[in-house]
Write a protein that holds these residues in place. Structure first.
Motif, PDB file in Angstrom:
ATOM      1  N   ASN A  59       0.819  -1.210   0.000  1.00  0.00           N
ATOM      2  CA  ASN A  59       0.000   0.000   0.000  1.00  0.00           C
ATOM      3  C   ASN A  59       0.845   1.249   0.000  1.00  0.00           C
ATOM      4  OD1 ASN A  59      -1.373  -2.221   1.872  1.00  0.00           O
ATOM      5  ND2 ASN A  59      -2.936  -1.107   0.738  1.00  0.00           N
ATOM      6  N   ARG A  86     -10.592  -1.178  12.551  1.00  0.00           N
ATOM      7  CA  ARG A  86     -10.827  -1.556  11.159  1.00  0.00           C
ATOM      8  C   ARG A  86     -12.036  -2.466  11.035  1.00  0.00           C
ATOM      9  NH1 ARG A  86      -5.688  -3.354   8.046  1.00  0.00           N
ATOM     10  NH2 ARG A  86      -6.835  -2.558   6.260  1.00  0.00           N
ATOM     11  N   THR A 130      -8.143   3.000   5.385  1.00  0.00           N
ATOM     12  CA  THR A 130      -6.813   3.190   4.788  1.00  0.00           C
ATOM     13  C   THR A 130      -5.869   3.867   5.769  1.00  0.00           C
ATOM     14  OG1 THR A 130      -7.826   3.425   2.617  1.00  0.00           O
ATOM     15  CG2 THR A 130      -5.581   4.230   2.859  1.00  0.00           C
ATOM     16  N   ASN A 182     -13.905   3.971   4.072  1.00  0.00           N
ATOM     17  CA  ASN A 182     -12.752   3.529   3.283  1.00  0.00           C
ATOM     18  C   ASN A 182     -11.521   4.319   3.629  1.00  0.00           C
ATOM     19  OD1 ASN A 182     -13.732   1.398   1.843  1.00  0.00           O
ATOM     20  ND2 ASN A 182     -14.490   2.655   0.166  1.00  0.00           N
ATOM     21  N   LYS A 183     -11.753   5.603   3.699  1.00  0.00           N
ATOM     22  CA  LYS A 183     -10.623   6.474   4.014  1.00  0.00           C
ATOM     23  C   LYS A 183     -10.091   6.158   5.404  1.00  0.00           C
ATOM     24  CE  LYS A 183      -9.559  11.416   4.191  1.00  0.00           C
ATOM     25  NZ  LYS A 183     -10.194  12.741   4.083  1.00  0.00           N
ATOM     26  N   ASP A 216      -0.135   1.737  -6.586  1.00  0.00           N
ATOM     27  CA  ASP A 216      -0.430   0.465  -5.966  1.00  0.00           C
ATOM     28  C   ASP A 216       0.800  -0.436  -6.054  1.00  0.00           C
ATOM     29  OD1 ASP A 216      -2.676  -2.256  -6.773  1.00  0.00           O
ATOM     30  OD2 ASP A 216      -1.815  -1.615  -4.878  1.00  0.00           O
ATOM     31  N   HIS A 263      -4.930   1.575   8.453  1.00  0.00           N
ATOM     32  CA  HIS A 263      -4.000   0.565   7.944  1.00  0.00           C
ATOM     33  C   HIS A 263      -2.574   1.089   8.030  1.00  0.00           C
ATOM     34  CE1 HIS A 263      -2.700  -2.717   5.200  1.00  0.00           C
ATOM     35  NE2 HIS A 263      -1.821  -1.821   4.833  1.00  0.00           N
ATOM     36  N   GLN A 264      -2.430   2.321   7.643  1.00  0.00           N
ATOM     37  CA  GLN A 264      -1.109   2.934   7.714  1.00  0.00           C
ATOM     38  C   GLN A 264      -0.648   3.059   9.160  1.00  0.00           C
ATOM     39  OE1 GLN A 264      -0.658   6.632   5.404  1.00  0.00           O
ATOM     40  NE2 GLN A 264      -2.329   5.944   4.122  1.00  0.00           N
TER      41      GLN A 264
END
Lengths: 582, 151
Positions: free
Chosen positions: A72, B102, B77, B73-74, A77, B80-81
């Motif tokens: 990611n 999440r 993401t 979604n944002k 991508d 996730h980071q």
């Protein structure tokens, strides 16, 4: 074992000295991995952007042995990067992520990853990555052996029986021998590749080669094209029909993608740069390629303009590859000057789009993307002509100079220095239109008169330019029908301040062509020249069409002579690299 | 003897961090990477992590404010980071909270996300504070001895 030819510090110490490229947007992990790899005695290079990584990889194709990349990343991508690297550089790529879902891992494998690591990554996992490099070399050597020199391999292998290292050397030596051989003999290379189940040798579609290809396609007529015909026209002895066929397929896909993109763009008022990763790739490729001189002069730069804003967003993953071609912003030498870009008045929609973006940045000289900066200050012969007076913002007509007559998408950076002297103003002061480029020198005169390599013959060059450039920048035009819409969309895309007037760029172009560039003599050339001239802009300059309301103007067909493929090829200008790799 | 005492204190503190489940194996990995070339490697990494994670926390907070509707979604993401960054120093509990967050994102539960995020921030702050105390003590104790396996 030490056949003199094999010994080298790297070889002797293998796997120590393995050259690893690490790509991860997380700075903490990047630092950790760097430290870990250094502890393994590997040579580490780090990158936090995928685009940067590709650039580095392209700069020196054999500077790295293996790539480790996160999945990611913001600008591209990870899977796309993986694909690209595999295609272009054929290096083993290891993916990593904090997310270990089976589906993701599966995706990684499907895209060609030779391994998938989960974060947090252990040192011991990194210690063993050399196996992937070795394995690949072994496969390559095997291919080589089976096709080229059974004895050779044995000789080498036998000669180095004393140690495993010897074998390693042998393998590596064979691989490099093979590679050398490949370089010399693409045909052989391909053959080897064909037969080898493990390694696929592939024809490297260099810019030159691709240009020949596009030229042939254009000559034949896109509709009637066929691999055999193209092959005959290209007259490249070592190329096979299969090579051409597969390349043609890619090319077609590329074009259709561009078209779709353009259509999409027209619908969206603004170009969304930071779109999905796929888009990024597109831009990405451009970016990268831009740096590559070899690559088509496609104004890829413009594409990659904003990180992640791949203007060129190609639909689907293939964009990248496509963009690649385009991006290869090649050597600025050519391109830039190529006002000839005009030829691409039709600038692929997509390319236009990208131009917009870049241009915007041009103005601000953002070129935030490092890559962009690389782009040569090309003239962008974006076919967009700003309706009104050429304003800097208007359009940097990106002229895809590269051989493909790509529209330099990047217009942003390059201020086209129009040569005042010419009415058409070769947009770029370097008229050095790349050899290939046929920079449509826009000579207002005959529309097509000067195709070839005139570089900046305004208008006329457009026609010719189209021709000359293998139309890399196809995106432009494919246009026939959509020309209008394309521009519009492009215009809107232009973030920079491009004039929406550019819509008529195409029109403008057409007009110019028709008018034989009379308008070209516009005065503002000087100033305009300093801006990135989007084609339209350029045109304006040249033709003084600034006031022309070209919106209707653009009609790819208008140029009588312009071969229909011209327009088609416009899309090609952006030549995606993928095309180059047959 | 002061030295020894300090060192023991440092070791004990570290052990407790592990015992409480705040840190995991990764932290030890970092310590093992520390060497003469990079004598303050662990702290360097932790500092990098703080920088990145603070930025992400701000972004997540921002995203949580844009409530109509929440962009899951944002958020996913971003989280996730954040999780990736947390994994770099071995922040075990924080990572667990990330996973929870999440889950809520995937379930589309705004309420769950908000709650989970609050908890995450608490864990994050707590760990940060403890680590700062730990490093301070470690610095006082003098050059680090080699990493000892706490578990």
């Amino acid at each position: 074992m030490d056949n003199g030819c094999f010994s080298s510090p790297r070889h002797d110490a293998f796997p120590a000295g393995l050259r690893v490229l690490v790509v991860d947007d997380d700075p903490t992990w990047l630092r950790i991995l760097e430290k870990m790899l250094k502890k393994c005695l590997y040579e580490v290079t780090t990158c936090c952007l995928a685009t940067e990584a590709l650039k580095k990889l392209r700069e020196r194709k054999d500077a790295y042995d293996i790539v480790i990349s996160d999945v990611n990343m913001p600008d591209m991508d990870g899977f796309k990067l993986l694909e690209q690297v595999g295609l272009e550089m054929d290096l083993p790529v290891i993916m990593m992520s904090v997310d270990g879902e089976t589906s993701r891992v599966m995706k990684g494998v499907q895209h060609g990853a030779c391994d998938y690591l989960l974060k947090p990554i252990r040192m011991k996992e990194l210690r063993n990555i050399w196996q992937h490099v070795f394995r690949k070399r072994m496969h390559e050597a095997r291919d080589y052996e089976s096709h080229e020199g059974f004895e050779t391999l044995h000789l080498i292998m036998n000669g180095s029986d004393q140690s495993d290292d010897g074998n390693l050397f042998a393998v590596e030596e064979i691989t490099s021998m093979k590679k050398r051989k490949d370089a010399d003999n693409k045909h052989d290379d391909k053959e080897l590749g064909d037969h080898s189940p493990t390694k696929k040798a592939r024809v490297v579609w260099s810019v030159d080669l691709h240009q020949k290809f596009v030229k042939a396609v254009n000559q034949i007529g896109f509709d009637k094209v066929g691999p055999k015909k193209i092959l005959d026209l290209m007259s490249v002895p070592w190329l096979t029909r299969e090579n051409v066929a597969s390349h043609l397929q890619k090319y077609r896909l590329y074009l259709s993608r561009l078209q779709k993109e353009n259509e999409q763009k027209s619908s969206s008022s603004g170009i969304k740069h930071s779109d999905s990763p796929s888009k990024d790739t597109g831009s990405f490729s451009f970016l990268n390629t831009a740096n590559n001189k070899q690559q088509n002069d496609v104004a890829i730069d413009s594409f990659s303009y904003s990180d992640g804003t791949s203007l060129l967003q190609m639909d689907g993953p293939s964009h990248e590859s496509d963009l690649k071609g385009i991006v290869s912003e090649p050597t600025t030498e050519k391109r830039r000057t190529s006002t000839s870009d005009i030829s691409d008045p039709k600038i692929p929609k997509s390319s236009q789009m990208t131009l917009n973006e870049p241009f915007a940045s041009l103005e601000s000289s953002e070129a935030s993307h490092a890559v962009f900066d690389c782009t040569i200050p090309r003239q962008y012969s974006w076919s967009e002509f700003p309706k009104g007076p050429l304003k800097e913002e208007q359009k940097t007509i990106v002229q895809l100079e590269d051989s493909f007559s790509q529209l330099p998408l990047h217009g942003t950076q390059h201020h086209i220095q129009v040569d005042q002297s010419q009415s058409i103003a070769s947009i770029n002061s370097n008229p050095s239109i790349t050899e290939k480029e046929v920079a449509p020198s826009i000579d207002t005169k005959p529309l097509y008169a000067g195709y070839k390599s005139d570089y900046m013959s305004p208008v006329s060059s457009i026609g010719s330019a189209v021709d000359t450039f293998p139309k890399q920048s196809k995106s432009v035009i494919v246009n026939d029908q959509s020309s209008q819409p394309i521009f519009t969309s492009n215009v809107s895309l232009k973030t920079q301040g491009f004039n929406v007037d550019c819509i008529s760029d195409l029109d403008f172009y057409q007009m110019n062509l028709l008018m034989g560039g009379e308008a070209a003599a516009s005065s503002p050339l000087e100033e305009d020249l300093n801006h990135f001239l989007l084609q339209s802009e350029w045109y304006n300059m040249n033709f003084g069409l600034q006031h022309i309301d070209m919106s209707e103007y653009y009609d790819p067909r208008f140029i009588a002579e312009a071969p229909s493929y011209f327009y088609d090829s416009a899309d090609y200008s952006s030549v995606d690299q993928s095309l180059f790799i047959a | 003897m002061d030295r020894n005492q300090s060192r023991r204190q440092v070791a004990a503190m570290k052990q407790s961090l592990f015992d409480q489940g705040l840190l995991d194996e990764q932290f030890i990995q970092l310590e093992e990477l520390q060497d003469d070339a990079n004598p303050n490697f662990v702290e360097e990494i932790v500092t990098l992590h703080y920088r990145d994670s603070s930025r992400l926390i701000t972004s997540i907070e921002q995203a949580l404010k844009e409530r109509n509707p929440l962009d899951f979604n944002k958020l996913d993401t971003l989280m996730h980071q954040f999780k990736g960054s947390s994994s770099s120093i071995g922040a075990k509990k924080v990572k667990a909270e990330c996973n929870l967050f999440r889950e809520y994102c995937r379930a589309g539960s705004a309420e769950g996300c908000m709650r989970s995020f609050q908890q995450l921030k608490r864990e994050y702050a707590a760990l940060r504070k403890k680590l700062e105390a730990y490093f301070q003590l470690a610095r006082q104790a003098g050059p680090q001895e080699t990493a000892c396996r706490s578990k």
